[in-house]
Design an enzyme around this catalytic site. Structure first.
Site, short mmCIF file in Angstrom:
data_model
loop_
_atom_site.label_atom_id
_atom_site.label_comp_id
_atom_site.label_asym_id
_atom_site.label_seq_id
_atom_site.Cartn_x
_atom_site.Cartn_y
_atom_site.Cartn_z
N HIS A 1 -22.63 -4.38 43.05
CA HIS A 1 -23.76 -4.94 42.59
C HIS A 1 -24.42 -4.94 44.14
CE1 HIS A 1 -26.82 -8.11 41.74
NE2 HIS A 1 -26.36 -8.25 40.56
N ARG B 1 -34.85 -10.40 41.97
CA ARG B 1 -35.54 -9.28 42.05
C ARG B 1 -36.62 -9.19 41.00
NH1 ARG B 1 -31.97 -5.02 42.37
NH2 ARG B 1 -30.37 -6.59 42.18
#
Ligand code: FAD
Length: 633
Positions: free
Chosen positions: A249, A269
């Site tokens: 990740h 995000r």
């Protein structure tokens, strides 16, 4: 000799995360007496930690969404190496599984007009993740547990026994599977709290044990994720696929050291957060690969406009699939443009108001405040890649979730195929529900097919399982190795030599090191009693971690290309000749991992038709496409 507790069930589900609970609910619904076994406390699983949401093309926020768009996104995310049938079932069934959760009592966040709200995530064309703030997994587990309890109450009303048809054995670790001939016959384990041994006789077992991240030093995974289900399946004669593909990740915490690896959700995000290097530059614009060039914004202005007008702008490159973002961060840090603690900056403070941040990302706010003394409404976070998810797992028949071993099923993270070389965020929670249900149904159907003739557990197998489980105690007399030291060495080896960027010589070194560590691990010794003895538990977990690590290293060395969660420094390009090949691992006994190459089943033509020929050409060989839509330019 010691009395071993014995239970009999129709279906035993190993694992009480989303996949295990959904499988158990289905098996019970089909009238099967079902046991749910979990190594951790009931409710403590990776599923409960899930933050961002559950992907399903309900089209609540953008009505253009549908299963075909979700299918395309999933195949692109996995770079077309996914098992297309699993991706198809997943895309088609995910909305029903989410709605069904609401009938169990889940309550997702809402849109203004009262529908289940959906948020943006990397690789998903439309807002698609059903969520509850950044604590989606908590709601999912709470609901599934509540459903189990309500079924138990129904059983009580009918039989006077809450546990007549579904019983939970928590803090119970399974260490062996039993077979009768080629079929599953049961399993064996121990109670963590007392050290007591227990066997389960059952013709069908569903593995729902989650991932393997604890073999890596920097990981978002917690202590349970030692690849137990992967290893149990291998030893029972099942096969693993896609083990070279691990998802790093892009955004884990990098500081302070004690929390390194803890996840920073992609929702940051999705909700507008941007990545910057030490020069303040939004570097992701430099890292959009050719295959995705048409789908991502080329300027900051366009990327920013997308958040409010997604139909007329392309998405910002911070929302590329995870493998791309993780590699980009790795390159920036290597080039000397990293943050003070060796990550990059993730900035939400300059993008949303403090109120919005606290409302949309409450867990992230608290996580940084409490663990790093950073106020994310005022300052950027420092983040870097962390080992997060294993795409590889048990090779299963897509519709029933059955492995090569009759009676052995696998669902959730422990199963392989669905996500190909890289999983899109949010596609795991939906995977758990879709294939958890299918595994429960598959196991029930299998039991029905036995028509009452049950495989039998052999007493010799029980005796050897018992001896093996207690071996670390007898090693103590001879002064063996410390399991914690051995684990650290393994974690470091995998992190440094089979990590995010890979090279042949390093992986050869890793293979040798893992084999050496495995030899030493045979003599790990533990002291003390059997009740709550962490050293003993780890000694038994190590056997699984080592076998799985061997699989990862072997497959990673074999695949001479870069794709999704497998990046080779010495073979940096994606190669169409590798797309249709699966690396299939089997084990003849303990350490003897065997690898063969296997052709993928070609995608059904009408599914292939969902893609433009120009896009397919980026992934497929000319030969593969030759016969398809002949004559098209
Ligand atoms: P798990 O939920 O991991 O459960 C495994 C179960 O197996 C546990 O009960 C464990 O105790 C048990 N077990 C293991 N070994 C044994 C054994 N030997 N004997 C008995 N029991 C055993 N995915 C998304 O789609 N969206 C997200 O927003 C998201 N956020 C995430 C955030 C974090 C921090 C993490 C770590 C992951 C996230 N993921 C997300 C991924 C997702 O949560 C996991 O992939 C998923 O929950 C795995 O579910 P599972 O049911 O397969 O296994």
């Amino acid at each position: 000799s010691e009395e071993i507790e014995r239970h009999e069930y129709d279906v035993v589900v190993i694992g009480a995360g989303g996949a295990g609970l959904r499988a158990a609910i289905e098996a019970r619904a089909q009238g099967k007496r079902t046991a749910i076994i979990s190594k951790s406390l009931f409710g403590k699983a990776h599923t409960v930690m899930a933050e961002g949401g559950c992907a399903a093309s309900m089209g609540n926020v953008n009505p253009n969404d549908n299963w075909m768009v979700h299918y395309r996104d999933t195949m692109r995310g996995g770079k077309f190496l996914n098992n297309w049938r699993m991706a198809e079932l997943h895309a088609k069934e995910a909305p029903d599984r989410v709605w069904e959760l609401e009938t169990y009592g889940a309550l997702f966040d809402r849109t203004a007009d009262g529908k289940i709200s959906q948020r943006n995530f990397g690789g998903h064309t439309y807002p698609r993740l059903a969520h509850v703030g950044d604590r989606t997994g908590l709601e999912m587990i709470r609901t599934l547990q509540q459903k189990v309890v309500s079924l138990q109450q129904e059983d009580y009303a009918e039989t006077g026994d809450y546990e007549a048809n579904i019983r939970v054995f928590h803090e119970t670790t399974i260490t062996e599977l039993f077979k009768d001939g080629d079929r599953i016959a049961g399993c064996f384990g121990y109670y963590r709290s007392t050290g007591g041994l227990v066997r389960f006789d059952a013709p069908a077992i569903v593995l729902a044990t989650g991932g393997v991240g604890k073999s890596y030093q920097v990981t978002s995974n917690s202590w349970e994720y030692t690849g137990d289900g992967h290893a149990l399946a291998l030893r029972a004669g099942a096969t693993l696929i896609n083990m070279e593909f691990l998802q790093f990740h892009p955004t884990g915490m990098v500081w302070p050291p004690s929390v390194k690896g803890i996840l920073v959700t992609e929702s940051v995000r999705g909700d507008g957060g941007v990545l910057r290097n030490s020069e303040g530059k939004r570097f992701m614009f430099e890292y959009v690969p050719d295959v995705f060039k048409d789908q991502y914004a080329t300027t900051e202005e366009e990327g920013d406009r997308w958040y409010t007008d997604a139909d007329n702008n392309r998405r910002p490159p911070e929302l590329l699939p995870r493998d791309e973002v993780a590699r980009a961060i790795n390159s920036e840090v290597k080039a000397g443009r990293g943050s003070p603690h060796g990550g990059v900056f993730l900035d939400i403070a300059s993008r949303l108001s403090p109120e919005e941040i606290q409302k949309r990302l409450p867990s992230m706010y608290h996580q940084f405040k409490e663990l790093a003394d950073v106020d994310i409404t005022k300052e950027p976070m420092e983040v870097g890649p962390t080992c997060h998810y294993v795409m590889g797992g048990v090779e299963v028949e897509p519709d029933s979730a059955m492995s090569k071993v009759p009676g052995l099923f696998a669902a959730g993270e422990v199963a392989g195929g669905m996500h190909g070389s890289n999983r899109l965020g949010g596609n795991s929670l939906s995977d758990l529900l879709v294939f958890g249900r299918r595994a429960g149904a598959g196991a029930s159907e299998y039991v029905d097919g036995l028509a009452g003739v049950r495989p039998a557990v052999r007493i010799d197998d029980v005796t050897s399982a018992q001896e093996r489980a207690l071996l670390p105690f007898s090693n103590a007399v001879e002064g063996g190795e410390n399991p914690f030291v051995v684990q650290l060495e393994l974690q470091k080896t995998m992190n440094d030599l089979v990590g995010i960027i890979r090279k042949a010589d390093e992986m050869e070194q890793a293979l040798k090191a893992v084999q050496d560590i495995a030899t030493r691990a045979k003599s790990v010794a533990v002291e003390g009693g059997r009740a709550f003895n962490p050293g003993w538990h780890l000694a038994l977990d190590l056997r699984n971690m080592l076998l799985v690590s061997l699989c990862v290293a072997k497959a990673a060395l074999e695949r001479q290309e870069s794709r999704g969660g497998h990046t080779r420094d010495d073979y940096p390009a994606m190669d169409a000749d590798w797309r249709h090949l699966l690396l299939v691992l089997s084990a003849n006994g303990e350490d003897d991992v065997h690898l063969v190459r296997q052709e993928q089943v070609p995608m059904r033509p009408e599914l292939l038709d969902l893609f433009e020929m120009d896009e397919l050409k980026k992934y497929y060989t000319g030969e593969e496409l030759g016969g398809h839509r002949a004559g098209e330019a």
